[in-house]
Structures are given as C-alpha cells and as structure tokens.
Design an enzyme around this catalytic site. Structure first.
Site, PDB file in Angstrom:
ATOM      1  N   ASP A  13      -6.627   0.234  36.013  1.00 34.29           N
ATOM      2  CA  ASP A  13      -6.660  -1.161  35.548  1.00 34.29           C
ATOM      3  C   ASP A  13      -5.274  -1.738  35.278  1.00 34.29           C
ATOM      4  O   ASP A  13      -5.092  -2.591  34.409  1.00 34.29           O
ATOM      5  CB  ASP A  13      -7.532  -1.293  34.274  1.00 34.29           C
ATOM      6  CG  ASP A  13      -8.905  -0.715  34.488  1.00 34.29           C
ATOM      7  OD1 ASP A  13      -9.422  -0.830  35.612  1.00 34.29           O
ATOM      8  OD2 ASP A  13      -9.476  -0.154  33.530  1.00 34.29           O
ATOM      9  N   HIS A  41     -11.356  -4.029  40.799  1.00 32.40           N
ATOM     10  CA  HIS A  41     -10.055  -4.664  41.018  1.00 32.40           C
ATOM     11  C   HIS A  41     -10.207  -6.177  40.943  1.00 32.40           C
ATOM     12  O   HIS A  41     -10.930  -6.774  41.735  1.00 32.40           O
ATOM     13  CB  HIS A  41      -9.481  -4.224  42.369  1.00 32.40           C
ATOM     14  CG  HIS A  41      -9.163  -2.753  42.417  1.00 32.40           C
ATOM     15  ND1 HIS A  41      -8.628  -2.123  43.495  1.00 32.40           N
ATOM     16  CD2 HIS A  41      -9.308  -1.786  41.468  1.00 32.40           C
ATOM     17  CE1 HIS A  41      -8.445  -0.835  43.219  1.00 32.40           C
ATOM     18  NE2 HIS A  41      -8.860  -0.604  42.000  1.00 32.40           N
TER      19      HIS A  41
HETATM   20  P1  GDP Z   1      -6.972  -2.927  38.678  1.00 33.13           P
HETATM   21  O1  GDP Z   1      -8.174  -2.075  38.530  1.00 33.13           O
HETATM   22  O2  GDP Z   1      -5.711  -2.117  38.649  1.00 33.13           O
HETATM   23  O3  GDP Z   1      -7.025  -3.835  39.870  1.00 33.13           O
HETATM   24  O4  GDP Z   1      -6.905  -3.851  37.373  1.00 33.13           O
HETATM   25  P2  GDP Z   1      -8.145  -4.641  36.711  1.00 33.13           P
HETATM   26  O5  GDP Z   1      -8.485  -5.799  37.543  1.00 33.13           O
HETATM   27  O6  GDP Z   1      -9.244  -3.697  36.373  1.00 33.13           O
HETATM   28  O7  GDP Z   1      -7.504  -5.062  35.313  1.00 33.13           O
HETATM   29  C1  GDP Z   1      -6.343  -5.828  35.255  1.00 33.13           C
HETATM   30  C2  GDP Z   1      -6.644  -7.084  34.428  1.00 33.13           C
HETATM   31  O8  GDP Z   1      -5.429  -7.752  34.161  1.00 33.13           O
HETATM   32  C3  GDP Z   1      -7.497  -8.104  35.169  1.00 33.13           C
HETATM   33  O9  GDP Z   1      -8.242  -8.819  34.247  1.00 33.13           O
HETATM   34  C4  GDP Z   1      -6.446  -8.988  35.850  1.00 33.13           C
HETATM   35  O10 GDP Z   1      -6.927 -10.300  36.120  1.00 33.13           O
HETATM   36  C5  GDP Z   1      -5.389  -9.027  34.791  1.00 33.13           C
HETATM   37  N1  GDP Z   1      -3.996  -9.178  35.252  1.00 33.13           N
HETATM   38  C6  GDP Z   1      -3.359  -8.584  36.293  1.00 33.13           C
HETATM   39  N2  GDP Z   1      -2.043  -8.896  36.296  1.00 33.13           N
HETATM   40  C7  GDP Z   1      -1.839  -9.714  35.236  1.00 33.13           C
HETATM   41  C8  GDP Z   1      -0.681 -10.352  34.670  1.00 33.13           C
HETATM   42  O11 GDP Z   1       0.443 -10.213  35.136  1.00 33.13           O
HETATM   43  N3  GDP Z   1      -0.892 -11.108  33.541  1.00 33.13           N
HETATM   44  C9  GDP Z   1      -2.126 -11.266  32.965  1.00 33.13           C
HETATM   45  N4  GDP Z   1      -2.238 -12.013  31.876  1.00 33.13           N
HETATM   46  N5  GDP Z   1      -3.217 -10.674  33.479  1.00 33.13           N
HETATM   47  C10 GDP Z   1      -3.085  -9.902  34.580  1.00 33.13           C
HETATM   48  P1  IMO Z   2      -9.536   1.028  38.771  1.00 30.27           P
HETATM   49  O1  IMO Z   2      -9.401   1.313  40.254  1.00 30.27           O
HETATM   50  C1  IMO Z   2     -10.061   2.652  34.770  1.00 30.27           C
HETATM   51  C2  IMO Z   2     -12.411   6.338  34.396  1.00 30.27           C
HETATM   52  C3  IMO Z   2     -13.713   6.203  33.642  1.00 30.27           C
HETATM   53  C4  IMO Z   2     -13.792   7.588  33.007  1.00 30.27           C
HETATM   54  C5  IMO Z   2     -13.231   8.484  34.112  1.00 30.27           C
HETATM   55  C6  IMO Z   2     -14.291   9.140  34.985  1.00 30.27           C
HETATM   56  O2  IMO Z   2     -10.241  -0.234  38.477  1.00 30.27           O
HETATM   57  O3  IMO Z   2      -8.240   1.190  38.082  1.00 30.27           O
HETATM   58  P2  IMO Z   2     -15.856   8.209  36.901  1.00 30.27           P
HETATM   59  O4  IMO Z   2     -16.899   7.146  36.886  1.00 30.27           O
HETATM   60  O5  IMO Z   2     -14.742   7.957  37.863  1.00 30.27           O
HETATM   61  O6  IMO Z   2     -16.452   9.573  37.059  1.00 30.27           O
HETATM   62  O7  IMO Z   2     -15.229   8.169  35.419  1.00 30.27           O
HETATM   63  O8  IMO Z   2     -12.429   7.661  34.925  1.00 30.27           O
HETATM   64  N1  IMO Z   2     -12.229   5.406  35.537  1.00 30.27           N
HETATM   65  C7  IMO Z   2     -11.458   4.310  35.504  1.00 30.27           C
HETATM   66  N2  IMO Z   2     -10.759   3.761  34.485  1.00 30.27           N
HETATM   67  N3  IMO Z   2     -10.002   2.093  35.991  1.00 30.27           N
HETATM   68  C8  IMO Z   2     -10.671   2.645  37.034  1.00 30.27           C
HETATM   69  O9  IMO Z   2     -10.551   2.188  38.292  1.00 30.27           O
HETATM   70  C9  IMO Z   2     -11.480   3.778  36.802  1.00 30.27           C
HETATM   71  N4  IMO Z   2     -12.276   4.548  37.574  1.00 30.27           N
HETATM   72  C10 IMO Z   2     -12.716   5.533  36.787  1.00 30.27           C
HETATM   73  O10 IMO Z   2     -13.652   5.174  32.675  1.00 30.27           O
HETATM   74  O11 IMO Z   2     -12.920   7.661  31.909  1.00 30.27           O
HETATM   75 MG    MG Z   3      -9.854  -1.909  37.322  1.00 32.19          MG
END
Ligand code: GDP
Ligand code: IMO
Ligand code: MG
Length: 421
Positions: A13, A41
C-alpha cells in the site's frame, strides 16, 4: 530496451498503483507477476477512482498492453468484474489484456480454507485478506493446483474431483460445509468461457518485446516485508514480493530488469498481524489521525507508524532499487514535529532488520530522530524547489537511506499530483 520494476519498500500500500498509472504513458507493456487479488492498487485519473486488484494499473494508457503473468493467482469472478468496471468507465481491455494460461485459479475451497485456517490460529492469525491466497499458492507448490490450461481438456474435471475429495475432508474437519462437485464444476466452466478470450501464452510475446526494445513496466503486488522469504514470516504473503519474482512470474531474465523503482510511503502502514516497530498506538494523536487509511481490498483500518529508514535501507539493498518514489509527503504537512526511525537497537547494539525474525523485530528499540515539520499545503507543488525547506530535507533523508534519488514525489492521490525529477 527498458524493463522497470515498480516495487513496494514497506508492507504494501505504498502507492504502487498511482506510480504505475503515472509511468504507463511511456510503456508498451504493463505486467503483474506475483500475488493475486489480495492486492488493492488505487488509481485516480481522468477516468475516475479505481481500486484495482488484478488488471495492471497501467491499462488506462490507451496503447499499453496489459499482462497477467503465470506467477499471478487469478480469481475469475474478480477478474471479470474488474474488466467490466473498467469497460463501463471507458477503458476497454479487449485485445490488449492477456492472462497467462500458466496462472493458477483460485477455487472456492481456497477461500474457505483461508478463513478456516485464520480462525483456527485465533489470536496468532496472520490477518490475511481471506482471498484464498495462502491455500492456492500451497496447492501450486505441492502440485495440487488447477491452472487455466487445465480447462482445455478434462484435466480440469479430473483434478477438481481429486481436490474436492481432499479439501472437503479438511473443510468438514474444521467445521465448514463440504462443496459439491457439480456446483463448482458448472460455475468454473462458465468462468472459463468468459476468461478464454483473454488467455494467451506470454512466452513469445515477452521475448519478442525484449528483442524489439519495448518498454516493460512490471507492477509488483504487496511490499518487500510481506515477501515469503524476506518478510516478517509467518506474517507474510504467499508469494515473492521482490523484483526477482518478475523473472519467474513473467519469463523475463533477471539481467533485463534495468530499473527498480522503490515506492516508499513517507510514513509506514501495515494491514494484518505482525511486527511494526514504529507503530503509533495513540489513536488520539495528531499523527495517527493524519496517517489513518482504509485498506483498498478489505476495507480494514491500516495500522500506522513513523517512517522506518532501516526498512527503506534494507528494501533498497534487497531489491537493487535504482530510484525511489516517495509518496504521501503531503500527508505530513501541518505536523509540528516528525519522528523518523534511523536504526534499531537491541541490548545497546545496532542491529539490522535481517538479524532478527518477526518475534525479534517486536523487541527491537527504534532510535528516533525528530525533525521539524512544515505548515504549507504542498499539493500544488510540481517541482522540488517549490517544497518548503523542511520537506526538501525530509526527501533528502529518505534518499540517503535508500542510497538513490527520489525521482518521483507524491503530493496527493491523483495522477498529476506528482513531482517528477
Ligand atoms: P498500492 O497498493 O501500493 O497501490 O497502494 P494503495 O492504493 O493500497 O494505498 C495507497 C493510498 O494512498 C491510496 O489511497 C492512494 O490513493 C493514496 N496515495 C498514493 N499516493 C499518494 C500521495 O502522494 N498523496 C496522498 N495524499 N495519497 C496518495
Ligand atoms: P498491495 O499490492 C497490504 C497482507 C495481509 C496480511 C498478509 C497475508 O495492495 O500493496 P494474504 O491475503 O496475502 O494471504 O495476507 O499480507 N497483504 C497486504 N497488505 N497491501 C497488500 O497488497 C497486501 N496483500 C496482502 O494484510 O497481513
Ligand atoms: Mg494496496
């Protein structure tokens, strides 16, 4: 030829989806190579706001071809829903999204077992997304998996029959309800019909692309410290989350990966169980309130902590990071003071992340440096020079830990809220 891996430097994330969407304009192929729909994502661009689980986040660029490699595990209902959602938003993936027939299929028993195992573990639960990820990868490596290629013959029926015999015994023993062969067979044969137009062996396509100097963007799921081998085992995910996974998961020889972007959040978050050395537990504190996030896949509240430079350092070394993308710098705006963990100590001695296991990591003492914050809203900044000096220093400190430059800095969630250097 340019092969860019976009990886997460922390516990997932970090903002990989946004970074991939941003970089996709320059790419010919954008590929997923590990994990499954445990990934969530977030992409915010002119088409809308999306939480993407399986389709590569670069699909919004009209000339990009999306690939889902053999290293990915595919839940067909999630894939089909996602293709439909994108289609309704004006993003048609037909003829430019290809799924490897080598990829493994998430079956209903994988999801049931994921939940039953979690419940059996009680307080020691991993905190999985319950998407069947652990059980499907376990089947893959114990030769019990079902792949898309099995649907081209009655291999699917034969393998399903055996798996249901085995899995129903475990499900019933753990208090669940047995699945019926005819139901599962019917449901998955129907999925296959819909997924079939997207299935294509990727070997020649990838090899030709490399030969023709195409640009590949490799979108990793999860983060470095959820890696099965290098993460905080057993609080990890079931696939490799460092760039080497792209080699097996897509068929790209390791020597072709010439750029590795380490997406690094300006603070730390984690969903699920396991150590988080810089964790902020005071829910009333200003930092906790600012850093709070809702997980893109499960809707759970993410745990939060200060930036941990030992993680940034370790991830950069482990993945051969060539540049970082520092995200969410804007979220720190308004904090009077910002704490940063510079190293870990144990019994008075400096230790590295890799010196301890997950239980040891619970015990380490974080050495903090307290930095002055900044008041300005930085969301409109589009150059490094527009950032307040304290924000510039924060970026420099992250660069120093990673040993590389921050070529992208996130100042907001939308695609354009990015400083490119
Ligand atoms: P990912 O799994 O790595 O793609 O990340 P996620 O989407 O799960 O979580 C990242 C969160 O941060 C999301 O809600 C994005 O919209 C937000 N985000 C990403 N980059 C930025 C940034 O530079 N600033 C802010 N405020 N939010 C961001
Ligand atoms: P992105 O790609 C954050 C975490 C789960 C749990 C552990 C195992 O969005 O960054 P699983 O379901 O994979 O067997 O869970 O891994 N986890 C993530 N945490 N971002 C993710 O993906 C995750 N994918 C799995 O929360 O702790
Ligand atoms: Mg994510």
């Amino acid at each position: 030829m340019t092969v860019i891996a976009v990886i997460g430097s922390q516990w997932g994330d970090e903002g990989k989806g946004k970074a991939v969407d941003f970089l996709a304009e320059r790419a010919d192929y954008v590929a997923r190579f590990n994990g499954g729909n445990n990934a969530g994502h977030t992409v915010i661009n002119q088409f809308g706001t999306f939480k993407i689980h399986l389709v590569p986040s670069g699909i919004f660029a009209p000339n990009v071809v999306g690939l889902i490699g053999g290293g990915v595990v595919v839940d067909p209902s999630v894939l089909l829903d996602e293709i439909e959602t994108l289609n309704q938003a004006g993003v048609n993936a037909d003829g430019r999204l290809w799924v490897s027939p080598r990829s493994h299929v998430i079956m209903p028993y994988h999801k049931i077992l994921d939940g039953l195992y979690e419940e059996a573990k009680g307080a020691g639960a991993t905190g999985t997304t319950r998407r069947g990820i652990g059980p499907v990868f376990a089947d893959k490596v114990s030769y019990n998996g079902i792949r898309w290629t099995d649907f081209t013959s009655d291999a699917f029926e034969n393998r399903l029959q055996l798996q249901l015999t085995l899995k129903n015994k475990i499900i019933v023993a753990l208090g669940g309800e047995a699945l019926k062969y005819e139901d599962v067979r019917g449901e998955y044969r129907a999925y296959y019909k819909k997924v079939k137009p997207y299935l294509k062996e990727l070997f020649s396509l990838v090899q030709d692309g490399l030969k023709e100097n195409k640009t590949f963007l490799l979108e990793q799921a999860m983060g470095s410290f959820l890696d099965t081998d290098w993460g905080t085992y057993p609080f990890v995910t079931a696939s490799t989350t460092i760039p080497s996974a792209a080699s097996a998961g897509l068929g790209i020889p390791p020597r072709y990966i010439n750029q590795v972007v380490g997406v690094t959040k300006a603070y730390t978050t984690r969903v699920g169980g396991g150590p988080l050395p810089t964790e902020i537990l005071d829910a009333q504190s200003e930092a906790y309130q600012k850093f709070g996030e809702v997980a893109a896949t499960t809707g759970r509240i993410r745990r939060v902590g200060w930036l941990d430079l030992e993680l940034v350092r370790t991830s950069a070394q482990l993945s051969g990071v060539t540049e970082i993308c520092l995200t969410k710098l804007d979220v720190l705006s308004g904090l009077k003071e910002i704490k940063v963990c510079t190293e870990y100590k144990m019994n008075g001695k400096t230790i590295r992340y890799a010196d301890v296991d997950a239980y040891g990591l619970e015990q380490v003492e974080c050495v903090y440096e307290t930095l002055p914050g900044w008041d300005e809203d930085i969301r409109a900044a589009r150059s490094f020079e527009e950032l307040p000096p304290n924000a510039q220093n924060y970026v420099k400190m992250a660069e120093e830990a990673a040993g590389v430059s921050a070529t992208m800095i996130g100042v907001g969630p939308a695609r354009e809220e990015t400083i490119r250097r």
